[in-house]
Design an enzyme around this catalytic site. Structure first.
Site, short mmCIF file in Angstrom:
data_model
loop_
_atom_site.label_atom_id
_atom_site.label_comp_id
_atom_site.label_asym_id
_atom_site.label_seq_id
_atom_site.Cartn_x
_atom_site.Cartn_y
_atom_site.Cartn_z
CG ASP A 1 -2.21 0.65 1.36
OD1 ASP A 1 -2.24 1.44 0.06
OD2 ASP A 1 -2.74 1.07 1.93
N GLY A 2 0.25 2.40 -0.65
CA GLY A 2 1.03 3.82 -0.36
C GLY A 2 1.84 4.09 -1.67
CG ASN A 3 2.65 1.56 -5.09
OD1 ASN A 3 3.32 1.16 -4.23
ND2 ASN A 3 2.20 0.28 -5.96
N GLY A 4 0.31 5.36 -4.59
CA GLY A 4 -0.28 6.70 -4.85
C GLY A 4 0.30 7.79 -3.90
NE ARG A 5 -1.56 6.50 1.12
CZ ARG A 5 -1.91 5.54 2.20
NH1 ARG A 5 -1.68 5.99 3.32
NH2 ARG A 5 -2.25 4.54 1.62
CB SER B 1 -8.29 -5.73 -4.09
OG SER B 1 -8.98 -4.68 -4.50
CG ASN C 1 -7.20 -2.48 -6.37
OD1 ASN C 1 -6.41 -3.11 -5.86
ND2 ASN C 1 -7.82 -1.46 -5.38
CG LEU D 1 -6.56 -9.07 7.56
CD1 LEU D 1 -7.30 -10.06 8.02
CD2 LEU D 1 -5.27 -9.16 7.31
CD GLU E 1 1.94 -13.41 15.28
OE1 GLU E 1 1.94 -12.14 15.73
OE2 GLU E 1 1.53 -14.48 15.91
C1 FPP Z 1 -1.89 0.02 -3.67
O1 FPP Z 1 -1.18 1.51 -3.44
C2 FPP Z 1 -1.00 -0.53 -4.73
C3 FPP Z 1 -1.80 -1.20 -5.61
C4 FPP Z 1 -3.12 -1.44 -5.79
C5 FPP Z 1 -0.98 -1.80 -6.92
C6 FPP Z 1 0.23 -2.55 -6.19
C7 FPP Z 1 0.86 -3.05 -7.67
C8 FPP Z 1 2.30 -3.00 -7.63
C9 FPP Z 1 3.17 -2.74 -6.73
C10 FPP Z 1 2.82 -3.75 -8.90
C11 FPP Z 1 2.95 -5.29 -8.95
C12 FPP Z 1 3.39 -5.70 -10.17
C13 FPP Z 1 3.35 -7.12 -10.48
C14 FPP Z 1 4.01 -7.56 -11.66
C15 FPP Z 1 2.94 -7.92 -9.36
P1 FPP Z 1 -2.24 2.42 -3.61
O2 FPP Z 1 -2.40 2.87 -5.20
O3 FPP Z 1 -3.38 2.43 -2.95
O4 FPP Z 1 -1.66 3.70 -2.73
P2 FPP Z 1 -2.35 4.90 -1.90
O5 FPP Z 1 -2.99 4.34 -0.86
O6 FPP Z 1 -1.06 5.71 -1.52
O7 FPP Z 1 -3.27 5.72 -3.01
#
Ligand code: FPP
Length: 250
Positions: free
Chosen positions: A28-32, A73, A76, A203, A215
Protein backbone atom coordinates in the site's frame (compact mmCIF):
# COMPACT_ATOMS: atom_id res chain seq x y z
CA UNK A 1 19.79 -19.70 -3.61
CA UNK A 2 21.63 -22.35 -1.61
CA UNK A 3 21.21 -22.77 2.16
CA UNK A 4 24.87 -21.87 2.53
CA UNK A 5 24.34 -18.57 0.77
CA UNK A 6 21.22 -17.68 2.74
CA UNK A 7 23.17 -18.26 5.97
CA UNK A 8 25.79 -15.81 4.79
CA UNK A 9 23.35 -13.12 3.73
CA UNK A 10 21.01 -13.26 6.72
CA UNK A 11 21.49 -10.24 9.06
CA UNK A 12 23.29 -11.32 12.24
CA UNK A 13 20.36 -10.33 14.49
CA UNK A 14 17.84 -12.61 12.75
CA UNK A 15 17.31 -16.18 13.90
CA UNK A 16 17.66 -18.59 10.97
CA UNK A 17 15.42 -21.07 12.78
CA UNK A 18 12.53 -18.61 13.02
CA UNK A 19 12.29 -17.28 9.51
CA UNK A 20 8.61 -17.32 8.46
CA UNK A 21 7.99 -19.92 5.77
CA UNK A 22 5.26 -17.85 4.11
CA UNK A 23 5.23 -14.05 3.97
CA UNK A 24 2.29 -12.13 2.51
CA UNK A 25 2.38 -8.45 1.66
CA UNK A 26 -0.16 -5.68 1.10
CA UNK A 27 1.78 -3.19 -1.00
CA UNK A 28 0.00 0.00 0.00
CA UNK A 29 1.03 3.63 -0.51
CA UNK A 30 2.19 3.78 -4.14
CA UNK A 31 -0.18 6.66 -4.91
CA UNK A 32 0.87 8.68 -1.84
CA UNK A 33 4.54 8.06 -2.58
CA UNK A 34 4.07 9.60 -6.04
CA UNK A 35 1.86 12.43 -4.79
CA UNK A 36 4.46 13.40 -2.18
CA UNK A 37 6.87 13.95 -5.08
CA UNK A 38 4.40 15.74 -7.32
CA UNK A 39 4.37 12.77 -9.70
CA UNK A 40 1.46 10.88 -11.30
CA UNK A 41 0.20 7.90 -9.27
CA UNK A 42 1.34 5.46 -11.93
CA UNK A 43 4.98 6.33 -11.21
CA UNK A 44 4.35 5.01 -7.69
CA UNK A 45 3.15 1.71 -9.14
CA UNK A 46 6.24 1.50 -11.36
CA UNK A 47 8.48 2.06 -8.35
CA UNK A 48 6.37 -0.50 -6.50
CA UNK A 49 7.43 -3.18 -8.97
CA UNK A 50 11.10 -2.54 -8.09
CA UNK A 51 10.33 -2.84 -4.38
CA UNK A 52 8.51 -6.12 -5.00
CA UNK A 53 11.40 -7.54 -7.02
CA UNK A 54 13.80 -6.63 -4.22
CA UNK A 55 11.58 -8.26 -1.62
CA UNK A 56 11.26 -11.44 -3.67
CA UNK A 57 15.04 -11.68 -3.96
CA UNK A 58 15.50 -10.93 -0.27
CA UNK A 59 12.94 -13.60 0.73
CA UNK A 60 14.85 -16.07 -1.41
CA UNK A 61 18.19 -15.05 0.13
CA UNK A 62 16.93 -15.27 3.70
CA UNK A 63 15.12 -18.59 3.44
CA UNK A 64 11.43 -17.62 3.06
CA UNK A 65 9.75 -20.35 1.01
CA UNK A 66 6.59 -18.55 -0.16
CA UNK A 67 5.86 -14.88 -0.92
CA UNK A 68 2.31 -13.77 -1.69
CA UNK A 69 1.75 -10.21 -2.93
CA UNK A 70 -1.61 -8.42 -3.22
CA UNK A 71 -1.31 -6.79 -6.65
CA UNK A 72 -4.96 -6.06 -7.52
CA UNK A 73 -8.11 -6.58 -5.49
CA UNK A 74 -11.64 -7.21 -6.72
CA UNK A 75 -12.39 -3.71 -5.38
CA UNK A 76 -9.58 -2.06 -7.37
CA UNK A 77 -11.76 -2.07 -10.52
CA UNK A 78 -13.42 0.97 -8.93
CA UNK A 79 -10.31 3.12 -9.57
CA UNK A 80 -10.20 5.54 -12.53
CA UNK A 81 -10.18 3.60 -15.82
CA UNK A 82 -6.77 4.92 -16.89
CA UNK A 83 -5.17 3.68 -13.64
CA UNK A 84 -6.76 0.22 -13.98
CA UNK A 85 -5.63 0.06 -17.58
CA UNK A 86 -2.14 1.13 -16.61
CA UNK A 87 -1.92 -1.56 -13.92
CA UNK A 88 -3.11 -4.32 -16.28
CA UNK A 89 -0.53 -3.28 -18.87
CA UNK A 90 2.14 -3.02 -16.18
CA UNK A 91 1.47 -6.57 -14.91
CA UNK A 92 1.72 -7.90 -18.46
CA UNK A 93 4.87 -5.97 -19.31
CA UNK A 94 6.62 -6.91 -16.06
CA UNK A 95 5.75 -10.59 -16.50
CA UNK A 96 7.12 -10.62 -20.02
CA UNK A 97 10.26 -8.70 -19.02
CA UNK A 98 11.08 -10.67 -15.86
CA UNK A 99 10.23 -14.23 -16.87
CA UNK A 100 13.72 -15.23 -17.99
CA UNK A 101 15.23 -13.89 -14.77
CA UNK A 102 12.61 -15.71 -12.70
CA UNK A 103 13.52 -18.90 -14.54
CA UNK A 104 17.22 -18.31 -13.87
CA UNK A 105 16.44 -17.77 -10.18
CA UNK A 106 14.25 -20.89 -10.05
CA UNK A 107 11.11 -18.95 -8.98
CA UNK A 108 7.78 -20.75 -9.22
CA UNK A 109 5.02 -18.30 -10.16
CA UNK A 110 1.35 -18.70 -9.34
CA UNK A 111 -1.49 -16.22 -9.78
CA UNK A 112 -4.41 -16.37 -7.38
CA UNK A 113 -7.76 -14.68 -7.92
CA UNK A 114 -10.54 -14.59 -10.47
CA UNK A 115 -8.29 -14.50 -13.51
CA UNK A 116 -11.08 -14.89 -16.10
CA UNK A 117 -12.04 -11.23 -15.71
CA UNK A 118 -8.55 -9.99 -16.67
CA UNK A 119 -7.68 -8.80 -20.20
CA UNK A 120 -7.08 -11.80 -22.47
CA UNK A 121 -3.50 -10.84 -23.32
CA UNK A 122 -2.70 -10.69 -19.59
CA UNK A 123 -4.40 -14.04 -19.02
CA UNK A 124 -2.20 -15.54 -21.76
CA UNK A 125 0.96 -14.10 -20.18
CA UNK A 126 -0.11 -15.40 -16.77
CA UNK A 127 -0.78 -18.91 -18.13
CA UNK A 128 2.58 -18.89 -19.91
CA UNK A 129 4.50 -17.78 -16.78
CA UNK A 130 2.82 -20.40 -14.60
CA UNK A 131 3.41 -23.17 -17.13
CA UNK A 132 7.01 -22.23 -17.74
CA UNK A 133 7.93 -22.03 -14.03
CA UNK A 134 5.77 -24.98 -12.91
CA UNK A 135 8.72 -27.30 -12.28
CA UNK A 136 10.97 -24.72 -10.64
CA UNK A 137 12.00 -25.71 -7.14
CA UNK A 138 12.94 -22.32 -5.67
CA UNK A 139 10.79 -19.76 -3.91
CA UNK A 140 7.04 -19.85 -4.62
CA UNK A 141 5.83 -16.41 -5.71
CA UNK A 142 2.07 -15.89 -5.60
CA UNK A 143 0.55 -12.80 -7.12
CA UNK A 144 -3.01 -12.06 -6.03
CA UNK A 145 -4.68 -10.40 -9.01
CA UNK A 146 -8.41 -9.66 -9.12
CA UNK A 147 -8.34 -11.34 -5.74
CA UNK A 148 -11.02 -10.96 -3.08
CA UNK A 149 -11.14 -13.22 -0.10
CA UNK A 150 -14.91 -13.08 0.41
CA UNK A 151 -15.40 -14.03 -3.23
CA UNK A 152 -12.84 -16.84 -2.85
CA UNK A 153 -14.74 -18.27 0.13
CA UNK A 154 -18.09 -17.88 -1.67
CA UNK A 155 -16.79 -19.75 -4.73
CA UNK A 156 -15.51 -22.51 -2.45
CA UNK A 157 -18.96 -22.77 -0.79
CA UNK A 158 -20.68 -22.95 -4.18
CA UNK A 159 -18.31 -25.67 -5.41
CA UNK A 160 -18.81 -27.70 -2.23
CA UNK A 161 -22.60 -27.23 -2.33
CA UNK A 162 -22.57 -28.62 -5.89
CA UNK A 163 -20.66 -31.68 -4.70
CA UNK A 164 -23.32 -32.26 -2.03
CA UNK A 165 -26.14 -31.70 -4.51
CA UNK A 166 -24.62 -34.16 -6.94
CA UNK A 167 -24.27 -36.58 -4.01
CA UNK A 168 -20.52 -36.83 -4.55
CA UNK A 169 -19.98 -36.01 -0.87
CA UNK A 170 -22.08 -35.98 2.32
CA UNK A 171 -22.62 -32.98 4.60
CA UNK A 172 -20.35 -34.62 7.16
CA UNK A 173 -17.49 -34.65 4.65
CA UNK A 174 -17.31 -30.84 4.79
CA UNK A 175 -14.35 -29.92 6.96
CA UNK A 176 -11.55 -27.33 7.00
CA UNK A 177 -9.35 -29.39 4.70
CA UNK A 178 -12.09 -29.72 2.09
CA UNK A 179 -12.78 -25.99 2.18
CA UNK A 180 -9.07 -25.17 1.91
CA UNK A 181 -8.87 -27.43 -1.12
CA UNK A 182 -11.43 -25.22 -2.84
CA UNK A 183 -9.67 -21.92 -2.18
CA UNK A 184 -7.36 -20.24 -4.72
CA UNK A 185 -4.52 -21.03 -2.30
CA UNK A 186 -5.09 -24.79 -2.46
CA UNK A 187 -1.92 -26.64 -1.54
CA UNK A 188 -0.16 -23.62 -0.02
CA UNK A 189 0.76 -23.31 3.64
CA UNK A 190 -0.97 -20.42 5.45
CA UNK A 191 0.99 -17.16 5.79
CA UNK A 192 3.04 -16.85 8.98
CA UNK A 193 3.47 -13.11 8.55
CA UNK A 194 1.50 -10.45 6.70
CA UNK A 195 3.24 -7.13 6.13
CA UNK A 196 1.19 -4.05 5.29
CA UNK A 197 2.86 -0.80 4.32
CA UNK A 198 1.65 2.80 4.71
CA UNK A 199 0.08 2.45 8.13
CA UNK A 200 -3.42 1.08 7.57
CA UNK A 201 -4.38 -1.61 10.11
CA UNK A 202 -6.72 -3.81 8.13
CA UNK A 203 -6.77 -6.92 5.96
CA UNK A 204 -8.74 -5.32 3.09
CA UNK A 205 -10.30 -8.61 1.97
CA UNK A 206 -6.90 -10.34 1.67
CA UNK A 207 -6.46 -13.97 2.79
CA UNK A 208 -9.21 -13.80 5.43
CA UNK A 209 -9.40 -17.55 5.94
CA UNK A 210 -5.66 -18.14 5.56
CA UNK A 211 -4.70 -15.41 8.06
CA UNK A 212 -6.64 -16.96 10.97
CA UNK A 213 -3.40 -17.35 12.95
CA UNK A 214 -1.00 -15.29 10.84
CA UNK A 215 0.95 -12.46 12.47
CA UNK A 216 0.39 -8.93 11.16
CA UNK A 217 3.10 -6.28 10.89
CA UNK A 218 2.23 -2.75 9.83
CA UNK A 219 4.82 -0.13 8.91
CA UNK A 220 4.25 3.55 8.12
CA UNK A 221 6.70 3.27 5.21
CA UNK A 222 5.08 3.65 1.79
CA UNK A 223 5.45 0.59 -0.45
CA UNK A 224 7.99 2.00 -2.98
CA UNK A 225 10.33 2.76 -0.04
CA UNK A 226 10.07 -0.74 1.45
CA UNK A 227 13.52 -2.33 1.34
CA UNK A 228 15.75 -4.97 2.99
CA UNK A 229 16.20 -2.91 6.14
CA UNK A 230 12.43 -2.56 6.47
CA UNK A 231 12.02 -6.29 5.91
CA UNK A 232 14.66 -7.00 8.55
CA UNK A 233 12.68 -4.83 11.01
CA UNK A 234 9.50 -6.76 10.19
CA UNK A 235 11.27 -10.09 10.77
CA UNK A 236 12.85 -8.90 14.03
CA UNK A 237 9.39 -7.91 15.26
CA UNK A 238 7.92 -11.23 14.08
CA UNK A 239 10.65 -13.23 15.82
CA UNK A 240 9.72 -11.61 19.15
CA UNK A 241 6.12 -12.76 18.88
CA UNK A 242 4.78 -15.62 20.96
CA UNK A 243 2.74 -17.71 18.52
CA UNK A 244 0.33 -19.88 20.49
CA UNK A 245 -2.27 -20.73 17.82
CA UNK A 246 -4.99 -20.40 20.48
CA UNK A 247 -3.22 -22.72 22.93
CA UNK A 248 -1.22 -22.07 26.11
CA UNK A 249 2.55 -22.27 26.19
CA UNK A 250 3.98 -25.03 28.41
C1 FPP B 1 -1.67 0.10 -3.60
O1 FPP B 1 -1.19 1.44 -3.52
C2 FPP B 1 -1.07 -0.57 -4.74
C3 FPP B 1 -1.73 -1.19 -5.76
C4 FPP B 1 -3.20 -1.30 -5.82
C5 FPP B 1 -1.00 -1.80 -6.88
C6 FPP B 1 0.14 -2.66 -6.45
C7 FPP B 1 0.87 -3.14 -7.64
C8 FPP B 1 2.22 -3.13 -7.76
C9 FPP B 1 3.16 -2.68 -6.72
C10 FPP B 1 2.80 -3.67 -9.01
C11 FPP B 1 3.09 -5.14 -8.83
C12 FPP B 1 3.50 -5.73 -10.11
C13 FPP B 1 3.44 -7.05 -10.42
C14 FPP B 1 3.92 -7.51 -11.72
C15 FPP B 1 2.89 -8.05 -9.50
P1 FPP B 1 -2.26 2.61 -3.69
O2 FPP B 1 -2.36 2.95 -5.12
O3 FPP B 1 -3.54 2.22 -3.03
O4 FPP B 1 -1.56 3.77 -2.89
P2 FPP B 1 -2.32 4.90 -2.07
O5 FPP B 1 -3.04 4.21 -0.95
O6 FPP B 1 -1.19 5.77 -1.58
O7 FPP B 1 -3.23 5.62 -3.01
Amino acid sequence: MSVQQSLIELPFDLDQQRIPAHVAVIMDGNGRWAKNRGLPRIVGHQKGVDALKDLLRCCDDWGVKVLTAYAFSTENWGRPAHEVEFLMTLFERVLRRELEEMMAENVKIRFIGDLKALPESLQAEIAHSMEKTANNKGIQFNIATNYGSRQEILYACQAIASLVKEEKIQLNDINEELLENHLYTKGLISPDLLIRTSGEMRLSNFLLWQMAYGEIYVTQTLWPDFNRQEFRQALLDYQKRDRRFGKLNQ
